[in-house]
Design a protein around this motif. Structure first.
Motif, mmCIF file in Angstrom:
data_model
loop_
_atom_site.group_PDB
_atom_site.id
_atom_site.type_symbol
_atom_site.label_atom_id
_atom_site.label_comp_id
_atom_site.label_asym_id
_atom_site.label_seq_id
_atom_site.Cartn_x
_atom_site.Cartn_y
_atom_site.Cartn_z
ATOM 1 N N LYS A 1 68.164 137.823 163.605
ATOM 2 C CA LYS A 1 68.017 138.470 164.904
ATOM 3 C C LYS A 1 66.547 138.518 165.296
ATOM 4 N N THR A 2 66.256 138.166 166.540
ATOM 5 C CA THR A 2 64.891 138.220 167.045
ATOM 6 C C THR A 2 64.513 139.649 167.424
ATOM 7 N N LEU B 1 59.789 129.961 146.360
ATOM 8 C CA LEU B 1 59.048 128.780 146.794
ATOM 9 C C LEU B 1 58.451 128.994 148.183
ATOM 10 N N PRO B 2 57.391 128.239 148.511
ATOM 11 C CA PRO B 2 56.898 128.261 149.891
ATOM 12 C C PRO B 2 58.000 127.842 150.861
ATOM 13 N N CYS B 3 57.837 128.199 152.120
ATOM 14 C CA CYS B 3 58.847 127.880 153.139
ATOM 15 C C CYS B 3 58.176 127.279 154.368
ATOM 16 N N LEU B 4 58.759 126.209 154.868
ATOM 17 C CA LEU B 4 58.322 125.605 156.116
ATOM 18 C C LEU B 4 59.347 125.946 157.192
ATOM 19 N N VAL B 5 58.913 126.657 158.227
ATOM 20 C CA VAL B 5 59.781 127.071 159.336
ATOM 21 C C VAL B 5 59.709 126.002 160.423
ATOM 22 N N MET B 6 60.884 125.540 160.879
ATOM 23 C CA MET B 6 60.945 124.390 161.779
ATOM 24 C C MET B 6 61.862 124.660 162.966
ATOM 25 N N ALA B 7 61.396 124.304 164.156
ATOM 26 C CA ALA B 7 62.235 124.335 165.358
ATOM 27 C C ALA B 7 61.927 123.092 166.184
ATOM 28 N N HIS B 8 62.894 122.681 166.997
ATOM 29 C CA HIS B 8 62.758 121.419 167.727
ATOM 30 C C HIS B 8 62.004 121.606 169.039
ATOM 31 N N GLY B 9 61.807 120.467 169.721
ATOM 32 C CA GLY B 9 61.082 120.455 170.978
ATOM 33 C C GLY B 9 61.978 120.671 172.183
ATOM 34 N N VAL C 1 65.291 125.867 159.171
ATOM 35 C CA VAL C 1 65.460 125.140 160.421
ATOM 36 C C VAL C 1 66.381 125.953 161.332
ATOM 37 N N TYR C 2 66.020 126.108 162.602
ATOM 38 C CA TYR C 2 66.896 126.864 163.499
ATOM 39 C C TYR C 2 66.872 126.258 164.901
ATOM 40 N N ASP C 3 67.946 126.527 165.648
ATOM 41 C CA ASP C 3 68.017 126.143 167.059
ATOM 42 C C ASP C 3 67.284 127.162 167.915
ATOM 43 N N ASN C 4 66.547 126.659 168.888
ATOM 44 C CA ASN C 4 65.914 127.560 169.850
ATOM 45 C C ASN C 4 66.967 128.361 170.619
ATOM 46 N N SER D 1 56.833 131.424 175.836
ATOM 47 C CA SER D 1 56.380 132.656 175.183
ATOM 48 C C SER D 1 57.463 133.233 174.286
ATOM 49 N N LEU D 2 58.731 133.109 174.713
ATOM 50 C CA LEU D 2 59.840 133.598 173.898
ATOM 51 C C LEU D 2 60.041 132.706 172.681
ATOM 52 N N GLN D 3 59.928 131.398 172.861
ATOM 53 C CA GLN D 3 60.088 130.497 171.721
ATOM 54 C C GLN D 3 58.978 130.718 170.694
ATOM 55 N N MET D 4 57.778 131.005 171.150
ATOM 56 C CA MET D 4 56.685 131.301 170.221
ATOM 57 C C MET D 4 56.962 132.595 169.465
ATOM 58 N N SER D 5 57.432 133.613 170.166
ATOM 59 C CA SER D 5 57.780 134.870 169.519
ATOM 60 C C SER D 5 58.896 134.668 168.504
#
Length: 289
Positions: free
Chosen positions: A9-10, A30-38, A64-67, A87-91
Motif C-alpha cells: 500500500k502506498t 540480500l540487497p534489493c533492486l526496486v524496479m518499475a517500468h516507463g 518489480v511492480y506495476d505503476n 510526482s505520484l510515481q516518484m512517491s
C-alpha cells in the motif's frame, strides 16, 4: 528462479502489485533492486527478463511492480486508470522501498532503484531525495519534459494540443470523463503520446502479447511537459549512478541525457549502447550494490 506475487500500500492508500525475485539459493538477507517500468508500460513487458538477469548474476533480490493505474495495480479512489502523474510515481518508488525494507529476504540498508525511459528520469530524482537509496540505475531516461516535448511535437500541432488540454480541464471540472488518447499511432497527423515510429513498433508488438492497452489520459501528456526529474541530479552523490544511454535515441534524446549526466557528481558511470531508445531492452546493465 523463485518469483512470488507481492502487493503493498502506498502512502495515499493505493494497492500496487508486482513480483519479488530471489536467487535460487541464498543465505540471509540480500540487497534489493526496486524496479518499475516507463511510460504506460506494464511489468510483463520485459521487466521479468531484467529482474531474472540481475538475480542470476548478482547476489540480490528484485522487487518489480506495476505503476498505479496500470497492469495489476490499483489507482486512487475516483481517479482514472492509465493516468501518469510523475510526482505520484516518484512517491510510489519511496513507498516500494519502505515495503522492500519490511521483507525477510531483504537487507533494508542496501536498496537500489532501476528505471527506464519515463521511470529512468524518476529514479534520478528519487535517488537524490530519498537517501535510503544506495545505487541508481537509469536507462534511457526522460530528462526534461519540456525539452522532450518540443523535440517530439511539431510546432504547428502545439496550439491545438494546448486547446485540447484546456477543454479537458473544463470537461473534468464539469464532471465529464477524462479525455484519452493513444499512446502510439501510425497516423503522423493524429494525436498520440509517443509520436515516433520506433514507439509504434515496440508498443503494438506488446499489445498482442500482454495486458498493455494503447491509451493514456490527455492530462498525462500535459503533466509530462512540466516534469523535470533531473533538476536534482547534482544532489545524487555520493550515491553511485549508472546511466545507460542509447547512441541514437529520438524518443528521450541522447544529448539531453548526456548533458544531465555531465551535471551528476562522482561516483558515476556512463554506458552508451548502439541503436535507439527501445534497443535498451535488448541489453542488461549490471551494477554491484
Amino acid at each position: 528462479m523463485p518469483r512470488k506475487d507481492i502487493e503493498f500500500k502506498t502512502s495515499d492508500n493505493v494497492i500496487l502489485r508486482g513480483w519479488l525475485f530471489t536467487p535460487s539459493s541464498s543465505n540471509g538477507k540480500l540487497p534489493c533492486l526496486v524496479m518499475a517500468h516507463g511510460w504506460s508500460a506494464v511489468k510483463e513487458m520485459d521487466l521479468d527478463t531484467f529482474a531474472e538477469h540481475f538475480v542470476s548474476n548478482l547476489p540480490i533480490t528484485c522487487l518489480v511492480y506495476d505503476n498505479r493505474g496500470f497492469g495489476a495495480s490499483d489507482t486512487a479512489k475516483d481517479q482514472p486508470r492509465h493516468e501518469i502523474i510523475p510526482s505520484l510515481q516518484m512517491s510510489d518508488y519511496s513507498d516500494a522501498i519502505t515495503y522492500a525494507q519490511s521483507l525477510d529476504e531483504v537487507d533494508g540498508t542496501k536498496i537500489g532503484i532501476w528505471g527506464s525511459s519515463y521511470s529512468g528520469g524518476h529514479v534520478l530524482y528519487v535517488g537524490a531525495a530519498d537517501k535510503r537509496v544506495k545505487t541508481v540505475l537509469s536507462q534511457m531516461p526522460l530528462i526534461n519534459g519540456f525539452e522532450n516535448f518540443v523535440r517530439l511535437v511539431r510546432s504547428d500541432f502545439v496550439p491545438g494540443m494546448i486547446q485540447m488540454w484546456e477543454d479537458d480541464r473544463k470537461g473534468r471540472a464539469a464532471g465529464k470523463d477524462p479525455v484519452v488518447i493513444p499512446v502510439v499511432s501510425n497516423d503522423p497527423a493524429g494525436p498520440s503520446a509517443l509520436p515516433t515510429p520506433d514507439s509504434y513498433e515496440f508498443f503494438t508488438a506488446w499489445e498482442k502479447k500482454s495486458s498493455w492497452k494503447n491509451e493514456v489520459t490527455l492530462k498525462s501528456v500535459e503533466v509530462m511537459r512540466s516534469n523535470d526529474p533531473s533538476h536534482l541530479i547534482h544532489r545524487l552523490a555520493p550515491t553511485p549512478l549508472l546511466m545507460t544511454v542509447a547512441a541514437n535515441d529520438v524518443l528521450t534524446p541522447t544529448d539531453l541525457a548526456l548533458e544531465a549526466y555531465s551535471r551528476a557528481r562522482e561516483p558515476k558511470q556512463l554506458h552508451i549502447i548502439p541503436g535507439g531508445h527501445f534497443d535498451g531492452y535488448r541489453y542488461r546493465s549490471l551494477s554491484v550494490m
